[in-house]
Write a protein that holds these residues in place. Sequence first.
Motif, PDB file in Angstrom:
ATOM      1  N   LYS A  48       0.848  -1.181   0.000  1.00 14.40           N
ATOM      2  CA  LYS A  48       0.000   0.000   0.000  1.00 14.40           C
ATOM      3  C   LYS A  48       0.885   1.233   0.000  1.00 14.40           C
ATOM      4  N   GLY A  49       0.338   2.322  -0.547  1.00 11.80           N
ATOM      5  CA  GLY A  49       1.076   3.560  -0.669  1.00 11.80           C
ATOM      6  C   GLY A  49       1.307   4.220   0.676  1.00 11.80           C
ATOM      7  N   PRO A  50       1.979   5.328   0.717  1.00 11.26           N
ATOM      8  CA  PRO A  50       2.294   6.177  -0.425  1.00 11.26           C
ATOM      9  C   PRO A  50       3.623   5.869  -1.108  1.00 11.26           C
ATOM     10  N   HIS A  51       4.371   4.902  -0.639  1.00 12.54           N
ATOM     11  CA  HIS A  51       5.677   4.599  -1.251  1.00 12.54           C
ATOM     12  C   HIS A  51       5.712   3.157  -1.724  1.00 12.54           C
ATOM     13  N   LEU A  52       4.764   2.802  -2.554  1.00 13.39           N
ATOM     14  CA  LEU A  52       4.623   1.429  -3.004  1.00 13.39           C
ATOM     15  C   LEU A  52       5.757   1.006  -3.932  1.00 13.39           C
ATOM     16  N   ALA A  53       5.841   1.622  -5.083  1.00 10.56           N
ATOM     17  CA  ALA A  53       6.859   1.258  -6.064  1.00 10.56           C
ATOM     18  C   ALA A  53       8.181   1.952  -5.741  1.00 10.56           C
ATOM     19  N   GLN A  54       9.266   1.223  -5.902  1.00 19.15           N
ATOM     20  CA  GLN A  54      10.597   1.787  -5.705  1.00 19.15           C
ATOM     21  C   GLN A  54      11.005   2.575  -6.950  1.00 19.15           C
ATOM     22  N   SER A  55      12.110   3.282  -6.886  1.00 21.46           N
ATOM     23  CA  SER A  55      12.555   4.104  -8.026  1.00 21.46           C
ATOM     24  C   SER A  55      12.847   3.271  -9.270  1.00 21.46           C
ATOM     25  N   ASP A  56      13.179   1.986  -9.077  1.00 22.16           N
ATOM     26  CA  ASP A  56      13.455   1.116 -10.226  1.00 22.16           C
ATOM     27  C   ASP A  56      12.192   0.419 -10.747  1.00 22.16           C
ATOM     28  N   GLY A  57      11.012   0.742 -10.182  1.00 25.75           N
ATOM     29  CA  GLY A  57       9.754   0.162 -10.644  1.00 25.75           C
ATOM     30  C   GLY A  57       9.360  -1.130  -9.944  1.00 25.75           C
ATOM     31  N   THR A  58      10.197  -1.631  -9.040  1.00 25.85           N
ATOM     32  CA  THR A  58       9.862  -2.865  -8.330  1.00 25.85           C
ATOM     33  C   THR A  58       9.002  -2.566  -7.103  1.00 25.85           C
ATOM     34  N   ILE A  59       8.360  -3.613  -6.596  1.00 29.05           N
ATOM     35  CA  ILE A  59       7.571  -3.536  -5.374  1.00 29.05           C
ATOM     36  C   ILE A  59       8.212  -4.516  -4.395  1.00 29.05           C
ATOM     37  N   PRO A  60       8.642  -4.066  -3.221  1.00 25.92           N
ATOM     38  CA  PRO A  60       9.296  -4.974  -2.283  1.00 25.92           C
ATOM     39  C   PRO A  60       8.412  -6.190  -1.962  1.00 25.92           C
ATOM     40  N   PHE A  61       8.993  -7.381  -2.038  1.00 30.89           N
ATOM     41  CA  PHE A  61       8.372  -8.667  -1.718  1.00 30.89           C
ATOM     42  C   PHE A  61       7.327  -9.119  -2.731  1.00 30.89           C
ATOM     43  N   TRP A  62       7.184  -8.429  -3.863  1.00 31.52           N
ATOM     44  CA  TRP A  62       6.195  -8.774  -4.885  1.00 31.52           C
ATOM     45  C   TRP A  62       6.834  -8.742  -6.261  1.00 31.52           C
ATOM     46  N   VAL A  63       6.244  -9.458  -7.191  1.00 23.47           N
ATOM     47  CA  VAL A  63       6.673  -9.414  -8.588  1.00 23.47           C
ATOM     48  C   VAL A  63       5.437  -9.088  -9.425  1.00 23.47           C
ATOM     49  N   HIS A  64       5.594  -8.193 -10.380  1.00 26.33           N
ATOM     50  CA  HIS A  64       4.484  -7.888 -11.282  1.00 26.33           C
ATOM     51  C   HIS A  64       4.876  -8.291 -12.696  1.00 26.33           C
ATOM     52  N   THR A  65       3.880  -8.753 -13.454  1.00 23.39           N
ATOM     53  CA  THR A  65       4.147  -9.251 -14.801  1.00 23.39           C
ATOM     54  C   THR A  65       3.170  -8.640 -15.798  1.00 23.39           C
ATOM     55  N   GLY A  66       3.439  -8.887 -17.063  1.00 28.13           N
ATOM     56  CA  GLY A  66       2.545  -8.436 -18.125  1.00 28.13           C
ATOM     57  C   GLY A  66       2.467  -6.923 -18.187  1.00 28.13           C
ATOM     58  N   ASN A  67       1.245  -6.417 -18.280  1.00 28.61           N
ATOM     59  CA  ASN A  67       1.019  -4.992 -18.438  1.00 28.61           C
ATOM     60  C   ASN A  67       0.766  -4.249 -17.128  1.00 28.61           C
ATOM     61  N   ALA A  68       1.041  -4.877 -15.983  1.00 30.07           N
ATOM     62  CA  ALA A  68       0.832  -4.239 -14.683  1.00 30.07           C
ATOM     63  C   ALA A  68       1.745  -3.013 -14.544  1.00 30.07           C
ATOM     64  N   ILE A  69       1.185  -1.948 -13.975  1.00 33.52           N
ATOM     65  CA  ILE A  69       1.910  -0.686 -13.834  1.00 33.52           C
ATOM     66  C   ILE A  69       1.886  -0.260 -12.363  1.00 33.52           C
ATOM     67  N   PRO A  70       2.988  -0.453 -11.638  1.00 35.59           N
ATOM     68  CA  PRO A  70       3.021   0.017 -10.245  1.00 35.59           C
ATOM     69  C   PRO A  70       3.317   1.515 -10.187  1.00 35.59           C
ATOM     70  N   SER A  71       2.710   2.182  -9.206  1.00 36.19           N
ATOM     71  CA  SER A  71       2.995   3.598  -8.971  1.00 36.19           C
ATOM     72  C   SER A  71       3.185   3.791  -7.470  1.00 36.19           C
ATOM     73  N   ALA A  72       3.264   5.009  -7.041  1.00 35.57           N
ATOM     74  CA  ALA A  72       3.547   5.290  -5.628  1.00 35.57           C
ATOM     75  C   ALA A  72       2.436   4.812  -4.701  1.00 35.57           C
ATOM     76  N   ASP A  73       1.178   4.806  -5.166  1.00 41.70           N
ATOM     77  CA  ASP A  73       0.074   4.491  -4.253  1.00 41.70           C
ATOM     78  C   ASP A  73      -0.856   3.374  -4.720  1.00 41.70           C
ATOM     79  N   GLN A  74      -0.604   2.769  -5.877  1.00 40.95           N
ATOM     80  CA  GLN A  74      -1.466   1.695  -6.372  1.00 40.95           C
ATOM     81  C   GLN A  74      -0.758   0.877  -7.434  1.00 40.95           C
ATOM     82  N   ILE A  75      -1.403  -0.209  -7.837  1.00 37.15           N
ATOM     83  CA  ILE A  75      -0.930  -0.988  -8.973  1.00 37.15           C
ATOM     84  C   ILE A  75      -2.076  -1.083  -9.955  1.00 37.15           C
TER      85      ILE A  75
END
Length: 175
Positions: A48-75
């Motif tokens: 959960k936000g407000p610091h969800l996605a890291q500067s490199d686009g990753t989400i700690p402890f999670w992997v996203h695939t396909g067309n998923a787009i992580p941002s600071a407060d949502q995926i």
Amino acid sequence: MAVSIDKCLSVAASLLILTLIFDLISADVAPGSEDAPHRRFEYKYSFKGPHLAQSDGTIPFWVHTGNAIPSADQIRITPSLRSQKGSVWTKNIAMFENWEAEVTFRVSGRGRVGADGLAIWYTSGQGLDGPVFGASDSWNGLGIFFDSFDNDGKKNNPAVLIVGNNGKLVYDHPK
């Protein structure tokens, strides 16, 4: 009176999650006991936000695939374009005797018809890309499907389906 697909999915998801949470919590309390179940927030199984996605686009402890787009407060699982699919899977195995899940999602976009739907998975391993709401048609575990598109023309959607699989069956999504 017309009811929007968003409203149906929202109500169905809320009822389903509340039912699951109630069943899991009440199973953790001994009969005749008035003790509340022990709850602990597990940050490795949450995002959960407000610091969800890291500067490199990753989400700690999670992997996203396909067309998923992580941002600071949502995926955003998929953008509002045709034939898109994406997913978010935890990197950790859940080794809890009892657990509950609280899921909040919003279905939105430019189109009137919408997408096929989405799923929440509880499986023995990370799903592979495939035809069942973005994941493989054979899995070991449980899938909760929010099916929003009337593929077969029988006007039986939206629908919420709960499907278990032992990893040996192939799920045949109605066409």
